[in-house]
Scaffold this motif. Structure first.
Motif, short mmCIF file in Angstrom:
data_model
loop_
_atom_site.label_atom_id
_atom_site.label_comp_id
_atom_site.label_asym_id
_atom_site.label_seq_id
_atom_site.Cartn_x
_atom_site.Cartn_y
_atom_site.Cartn_z
N THR A 40 -5.02 -12.12 -1.14
CA THR A 40 -4.25 -13.35 -0.97
C THR A 40 -5.03 -14.52 -1.57
OG1 THR A 40 -5.22 -13.73 1.20
CG2 THR A 40 -3.21 -12.44 1.11
N ASP A 41 -4.46 -15.72 -1.49
CA ASP A 41 -5.10 -16.90 -2.09
C ASP A 41 -6.46 -17.20 -1.48
OD1 ASP A 41 -2.93 -17.24 -3.72
OD2 ASP A 41 -1.94 -18.73 -2.44
N ASP A 42 -6.66 -16.83 -0.21
CA ASP A 42 -7.96 -17.09 0.42
C ASP A 42 -8.94 -15.93 0.26
OD1 ASP A 42 -6.99 -15.16 2.13
OD2 ASP A 42 -6.96 -16.42 3.91
N GLY A 43 -8.54 -14.93 -0.53
CA GLY A 43 -9.44 -13.81 -0.80
C GLY A 43 -9.35 -12.66 0.17
N SER A 44 -8.51 -12.77 1.20
CA SER A 44 -8.36 -11.68 2.16
C SER A 44 -7.42 -10.62 1.60
CB SER A 44 -7.82 -12.22 3.48
OG SER A 44 -6.55 -12.81 3.29
N PRO A 45 -7.49 -9.39 2.13
CA PRO A 45 -6.62 -8.33 1.61
C PRO A 45 -5.14 -8.67 1.77
CG PRO A 45 -8.36 -7.43 2.98
CD PRO A 45 -8.40 -8.91 3.16
N ALA A 46 -4.33 -8.26 0.80
CA ALA A 46 -2.89 -8.46 0.88
C ALA A 46 -2.31 -7.54 1.95
CB ALA A 46 -2.26 -8.17 -0.47
N GLY A 47 -1.08 -7.81 2.35
CA GLY A 47 -0.42 -6.95 3.32
C GLY A 47 -0.42 -5.51 2.84
N HIS A 48 -0.65 -4.59 3.75
CA HIS A 48 -0.86 -3.20 3.37
C HIS A 48 0.45 -2.43 3.26
CE1 HIS A 48 -0.77 -3.17 7.78
NE2 HIS A 48 -0.38 -1.91 7.71
N THR A 49 0.39 -1.32 2.55
CA THR A 49 1.48 -0.34 2.53
C THR A 49 1.15 0.73 3.54
OG1 THR A 49 1.93 -0.75 0.18
CG2 THR A 49 2.78 1.30 1.14
N LEU A 50 2.09 1.00 4.43
CA LEU A 50 1.87 2.00 5.48
C LEU A 50 2.62 3.28 5.13
CD1 LEU A 50 0.84 2.82 8.31
CD2 LEU A 50 2.93 1.79 9.25
N ARG A 108 -8.16 10.00 -10.45
CA ARG A 108 -8.46 10.66 -11.72
C ARG A 108 -8.13 9.79 -12.93
NH1 ARG A 108 -8.04 17.03 -11.80
NH2 ARG A 108 -8.38 17.54 -9.61
N THR A 109 -7.16 8.91 -12.78
CA THR A 109 -6.76 8.06 -13.89
C THR A 109 -7.45 6.70 -13.84
OG1 THR A 109 -4.82 7.33 -12.63
CG2 THR A 109 -4.52 9.18 -14.16
N GLY A 110 -8.37 6.51 -12.91
CA GLY A 110 -9.09 5.26 -12.80
C GLY A 110 -8.26 4.13 -12.24
N ALA A 111 -7.14 4.47 -11.62
CA ALA A 111 -6.25 3.46 -11.05
C ALA A 111 -6.55 3.29 -9.56
CB ALA A 111 -4.79 3.87 -11.24
N THR A 112 -6.09 2.17 -9.02
CA THR A 112 -6.26 1.90 -7.60
C THR A 112 -4.94 1.38 -7.04
OG1 THR A 112 -7.02 -0.34 -8.10
CG2 THR A 112 -8.72 1.35 -7.76
N PRO A 113 -4.74 1.51 -5.76
CA PRO A 113 -3.54 0.91 -5.17
C PRO A 113 -3.56 -0.61 -5.33
CG PRO A 113 -4.54 2.48 -3.65
CD PRO A 113 -5.51 2.27 -4.77
N ARG A 114 -2.38 -1.17 -5.57
CA ARG A 114 -2.30 -2.63 -5.69
C ARG A 114 -2.63 -3.28 -4.35
NH1 ARG A 114 3.09 -6.16 -7.37
NH2 ARG A 114 2.20 -8.21 -6.84
N ARG A 115 -2.06 -2.76 -3.30
CA ARG A 115 -2.30 -3.27 -1.95
C ARG A 115 -3.12 -2.25 -1.16
NH1 ARG A 115 1.39 -7.26 -0.39
NH2 ARG A 115 2.98 -7.73 -1.96
N PRO A 116 -3.76 -2.69 -0.09
CA PRO A 116 -4.40 -1.70 0.78
C PRO A 116 -3.37 -0.69 1.29
CG PRO A 116 -5.06 -3.94 1.38
CD PRO A 116 -3.94 -4.07 0.39
#
Length: 386
Positions: free
Chosen positions: A77-87, A139-147
């Motif tokens: 987020t704008d303050d640097g905290s994690p964005a809302g997660h995907t459950l 394996r593709t060097g990708a990461t989730p956009r959100r936690p």
């Protein structure tokens, strides 16, 4: 960011590994309430997820340990905290008693795609798909956009009497919820579910000799029958209600007026209004007989999740599926699951992201390997882009 077609092409090379993992999870039987078997399965699943997860926990419950896995996201987020997660929501228990797999082991059919065995469809294939989805990103060097958080409860098949608290806790702050239950026929996503509840109704009467002093007694069985007839009339007057008296017991013998009786009742409802009407009739009963005493106990409960054809999360997944060359129809389920809670809370929710198949809870339960691989690619694509 990994390209969707790249993820799909890569996962289609994982068929043998997926079959091996699927077979392993099915071989570790997990009947609801068996804490020892839940522990063995939980350790196996935790070890598999730990290969990609940033953290794996196994919170305890009455029927054994549940599981929660965490993956960090790249977006803040704008303050640097994690964005809302995907459950992600799943379960590890099955309806089959221990020993079923010896009689009906995991088997790959001659078509090279259809697998059979207890729990392959509901829902151990889904757990394999999640592992593959996270492995694809790694394996593709990708990461989730959100936690990302994955909650796997061990008591869903009996209504999640303990697991629901875990789902509720991790639903707080969620951006979206992906349910990994089996899909509807044709692989369709679920964007609505009927609510369900189980209630035990108990009646206390007064015993007496049925021939000599019947007037001194109060039949708990007669009272229970009248209460059930009242409840049936209430349900019949509601267009989206269903009622099933699953068990009934009471009394001691034919020449004694029964001083006790009880029934376990299953309720289904499509709207919150119907749920309130049924619950009011059942949890606040008025005795027919002056000296009869009534009590009702809610054993399990899942709220109705009303279907919204404009579900934006389903639209996003349908668009992603189309980019992968996959059809993804939508529909509503008459059954209930843990996503009833998140959908009813208004959190963007879809369910049915497990592999296509049929025969849940039955002797002919089966699922598709190719569908499992496609679902893994779809989940990975969603997590990477949304």
């Amino acid at each position: 960011m990994a390209e969707p077609t790249e993820l799909l092409s890569l996962v289609r090379t994982f068929g043998d590994a997926a079959l091996e993992r699927w077979s392993r999870l099915v071989s570790l039987e997990t009947p609801s309430g068996d804490a020892d078997r839940a522990a063995v399965f939980g350790r196996e699943l935790a070890a598999g997820l730990a290969a990609t997860a940033d953290r794996v926990e196994q919170p305890p419950g009455p029927g054994g340990d549940h599981l929660v896995a965490y993956w960090n996201g790249r977006e803040t987020t704008d303050d640097g905290s994690p964005a809302g997660h995907t459950l992600l929501v799943a379960h590890s228990d099955t309806v089959f008693p221990a020993g079923t797999v010896a009689r009906r082991p995991f088997t790959l059919a001659e078509d090279g795609d259809t697998v059979t065995g207890p729990g392959v469809f509901d829902m151990k294939g889904s757990l394999v798909a999640v592992e593959l989805a996270m492995d694809l990103l790694s394996r593709t060097g990708a990461t989730p956009r959100r936690p990302v958080r994955l909650v796997v409860v061990n008591d869903e098949e009996i209504g999640s009497p303990d697991g629901s608290r875990l789902v509720a806790r991790h639903a707080e702050g969620a951006h979206a919820v992906l349910g990994l239950e089996p899909p509807l026929p044709g692989g369709a996503l679920k964007i609505g579910r009927r609510g369900v509840a189980r209630v035990r109704l108990r009646v206390r009467g007064v015993s007496a000799h049925a021939g000599l002093d019947a007037a001194l007694g109060v039949s708990a069985i007669d009272e229970l029958v009248d209460q059930l007839a009242r409840l049936r009339a209430t349900a019949d007057a509601l267009p989206d209600a269903a009622l099933n008296v699953g068990t009934i017991s009471g009394g001691t013998r034919a020449n004694v007026v029964a001083d006790h009786a009880e029934a376990e009742i299953g309720l289904r409802y499509a709207t919150a209004e119907t749920e309130r009407a049924l619950m009011s009739a059942l949890l606040e009963p008025t005795p027919v007989r002056e000296r009869a005493a009534l009590s009702a106990e809610k054993l399990s409960h899942r709220p109705a999740w009303a279907m919204d054809p404009a579900n934006p999360l389903a639209a996003e997944l349908t668009t992603l599926a189309a980019a992968l060359g996959l059809a993804l129809p939508i529909g509503s389920s008459g059954g209930a699951g843990d996503t009833n809670l998140t959908g009813a809370l208004g959190i963007p929710t879809v369910d049915g992201l497990g592999p296509a198949g049929a025969g849940a809870h039955g002797e002919d339960e089966h699922a598709s390997l190719s569908s499992l691989l496609e679902r893994a690619a779809l989940v990975a694509t969603y997590l990477n882009t949304h």
